[in-house]
Every structure is written in structure tokens, then in C-alpha cells.
Motif scaffolding. Structure first.
Motif, short mmCIF file in Angstrom:
data_model
loop_
_atom_site.label_atom_id
_atom_site.label_comp_id
_atom_site.label_asym_id
_atom_site.label_seq_id
_atom_site.Cartn_x
_atom_site.Cartn_y
_atom_site.Cartn_z
N THR A 134 -49.80 -16.62 11.78
CA THR A 134 -51.20 -16.83 12.09
C THR A 134 -52.03 -15.84 11.30
OG1 THR A 134 -50.68 -17.57 14.34
CG2 THR A 134 -52.95 -16.89 13.90
N GLU A 161 -43.65 -19.75 10.44
CA GLU A 161 -45.06 -19.87 10.78
C GLU A 161 -45.66 -18.49 10.97
OE1 GLU A 161 -45.40 -22.09 14.33
OE2 GLU A 161 -44.86 -24.02 13.44
N LYS A 190 -57.47 -17.08 12.42
CA LYS A 190 -56.51 -17.57 13.41
C LYS A 190 -55.87 -18.89 12.97
CE LYS A 190 -57.57 -14.07 15.93
NZ LYS A 190 -56.65 -12.89 15.92
N ARG A 191 -55.93 -19.13 11.68
CA ARG A 191 -55.33 -20.35 11.13
C ARG A 191 -53.82 -20.22 11.08
NH1 ARG A 191 -57.33 -20.00 6.37
NH2 ARG A 191 -59.17 -21.31 6.61
N LEU A 192 -53.10 -21.28 11.48
CA LEU A 192 -51.65 -21.29 11.42
C LEU A 192 -51.22 -21.82 10.04
CD1 LEU A 192 -49.01 -20.85 13.05
CD2 LEU A 192 -49.10 -23.29 13.61
N SER A 223 -50.05 -10.32 6.61
CA SER A 223 -50.90 -11.46 6.96
C SER A 223 -52.33 -11.32 6.42
CB SER A 223 -50.92 -11.67 8.47
OG SER A 223 -51.42 -10.51 9.12
N GLU A 271 -54.07 -13.87 3.83
CA GLU A 271 -55.33 -14.54 4.14
C GLU A 271 -56.35 -14.34 3.02
OE1 GLU A 271 -57.47 -13.28 7.68
OE2 GLU A 271 -57.88 -15.40 8.07
N GLU A 317 -46.02 -10.67 9.14
CA GLU A 317 -47.13 -10.25 10.00
C GLU A 317 -47.86 -9.06 9.39
OE1 GLU A 317 -45.31 -11.70 14.32
OE2 GLU A 317 -45.57 -9.56 13.87
N TYR A 328 -47.85 -21.96 6.97
CA TYR A 328 -46.40 -22.00 6.85
C TYR A 328 -45.96 -21.33 5.56
CZ TYR A 328 -47.01 -25.45 10.52
OH TYR A 328 -47.37 -26.08 11.69
#
Length: 241
Positions: free
Chosen positions: A7, A5, A12-14, A58, A62, A55, A16
Motif C-alpha cells: 500500500t 501487494e 493508500k493505493r494498493l 514504499s 510512490e 514497506e 502489485y
């Protein structure tokens, strides 16, 4: 297969990420058009390293995620490659891309075969596919138009011409004066019942050019469940249209 998982930083959407460990020296991260996220890593990569790597990436994830979420719906597909699925008449079909001496696209059961001299050129594959898609769309929409036209023929309305166009905010539009109905190029992704609704909606405009009460009364007489069909079309087929 492992799942990690993360973010996304702005929304701030979780989300996978599917982790696939392979015999490889470097890692490979990819976001697919269906918004699936996959990370291929060496078998020995520690879990903590994978978490830190994702991370760090990320923001990139996104950006890709948002790009595909905006194109979902008004494009038939964002990429043409083996195993990629698209919808036609509400059913999932799979691309099979192969190198051939001739450039041709054809459907066989649940498979759309894309044969090309240059399978690595996405622009070229899209050009081939879109030509085929337009032809299929015209066949489907013409058949639906012929079936529903008698509803307005009694009002001495001439048989309309059909045009196809890529549209982000409309399923269809009509020009009463020119006698033309223009449909969203990707409308045929929808189930037949939803396509039927759009075709009838545009045909009724030749009687009632605006969205008056008379328009909706007439539409409801000939298609009592049009609201349910529209809801499916708007929510499940092409988001945002």
C-alpha cells in the motif's frame, strides 16, 4: 513469478510488485514508465524480508509511480531501452537499441530501431528519437490534413501550415490569422480515427473560430461520432489532456 501487494503511504493505493528470484547477492528494485514494479532478489531471500523491504521503500515507489503517471500521455516514452513499448497510431511498438557506427532511427514492422554510437546516453537517444518522431508525425498529420482540407476549401480558406509542439493540455490549436494549425507532438500515439477528429476540429475553427453551436453543428455533420472519438482520445490515449 511471485507477486507481493503493498500500500502506497500517501494515496493508500494498493499496487502489485513482481518478485523475481535470481542468482544474485543484492536486490534490485525498479519502477518502469508503464508503472510496473519489479523487485529482483537473491533466491534465498525470505518472504518476510521482502515484505519489510518493500514497506521501507514504499515512499520511494510512490514517488516514482506518481512521476510516471503524470508523464503518461504527453510524452511518447519515458525511457528508450530494449523492450520498452510505445504507441504509434494506436499500436504498440517495441524499441530495439543497438550500438552502431552511424546514428539512425527507423521503423521495421512493429520494431523501432534506435542505432547510436552511445547507447548509454538517454539524452542523446531521446534527441535521435524525437527527430525521427517529428518527421513521422509530420508525414501522418500532413496526409490527414490533405484528406480533410477539401471540407473547408469551398469556403475559400487557404491551405494551413502545420506546426508541432509539446503540449500538456491541448491536442491542437489554430491561429486563423496566421493560417497555422499546431498539433500536440504526441498526437500520433492515437488511433487514426482519433487523429482525424483532432485535425477536422482544428480545420473547422477556420470557419468558426470559437466553440459555438454553429461550430459543433458543422463538426457533427462531417463527423457524427466525434464525441466517441474524443472520449477515446481523452480517456484511453493521453490521460489528462
Amino acid at each position: 513469478m511471485e507477486i507481493q501487494e503493498i500500500t502506497l503511504p500517501s494515496s493508500k493505493r494498493l499496487v502489485y510488485v513482481e518478485i523475481e528470484r535470481k542468482q544474485m547477492k543484492t536486490c534490485r528494485l525498479k519502477v518502469f514508465p508503464d508503472q510496473t514494479i519489479k523487485l529482483s532478489t537473491p533466491k534465498s531471500a525470505p518472504v518476510e524480508w521482502i515484505r519489510n523491504f518493500l514497506e521501507e521503500k514504499s515512499a520511494w515507489i510512490e514517488a516514482k509511480w506518481d512521476k510516471f503517471s503524470k508523464t503518461t500521455g504527453y510524452a511518447a516514452t519515458a525511457e528508450i531501452r530494449n523492450g520498452m513499448s510505445i504507441k504509434l497510431l494506436g499500436e504498440d511498438l517495441i524499441f530495439s537499441v543497438a550500438h552502431c557506427d552511424k546514428n539512425v532511427v527507423y521503423k521495421e514492422g512493429k520494431i523501432i530501431h534506435v542505432c547510436s554510437k552511445d547507447i548509454n546516453n538517454q539524452d542523446y537517444l531521446f534527441a535521435l528519437f524525437e527527430k525521427w518522431w517529428r518527421k513521422e508525425s509530420l508525414v501522418i498529420l500532413s496526409a490527414e490534413m490533405e484528406r480533410l482540407y477539401p471540407i473547408i476549401r469551398k469556403y475559400e480558406i487557404a491551405y494551413p501550415k502545420i506546426a508541432l509542439r509539446k503540449m500538456k493540455t491541448l491536442w491542437g490549436s489554430c491561429s486563423v490569422q496566421r493560417g497555422i494549425v499546431t498539433f500536440n507532438l504526441y498526437l500520433v500515439k492515437a488511433k487514426p480515427a482519433c487523429i482525424e477528429y483532432v485535425v477536422l476540429h482544428e480545420l473547422v475553427h477556420f470557419i468558426y473560430p470559437n466553440h459555438s453551436k454553429l461550430f459543433y453543428d458543422f463538426l457533427s455533420i462531417h463527423m457524427p461520432d466525434w464525441k466517441e472519438r474524443k472520449k477515446i482520445l481523452d480517456q484511453d490515449v493521453v490521460h489528462g489532456l
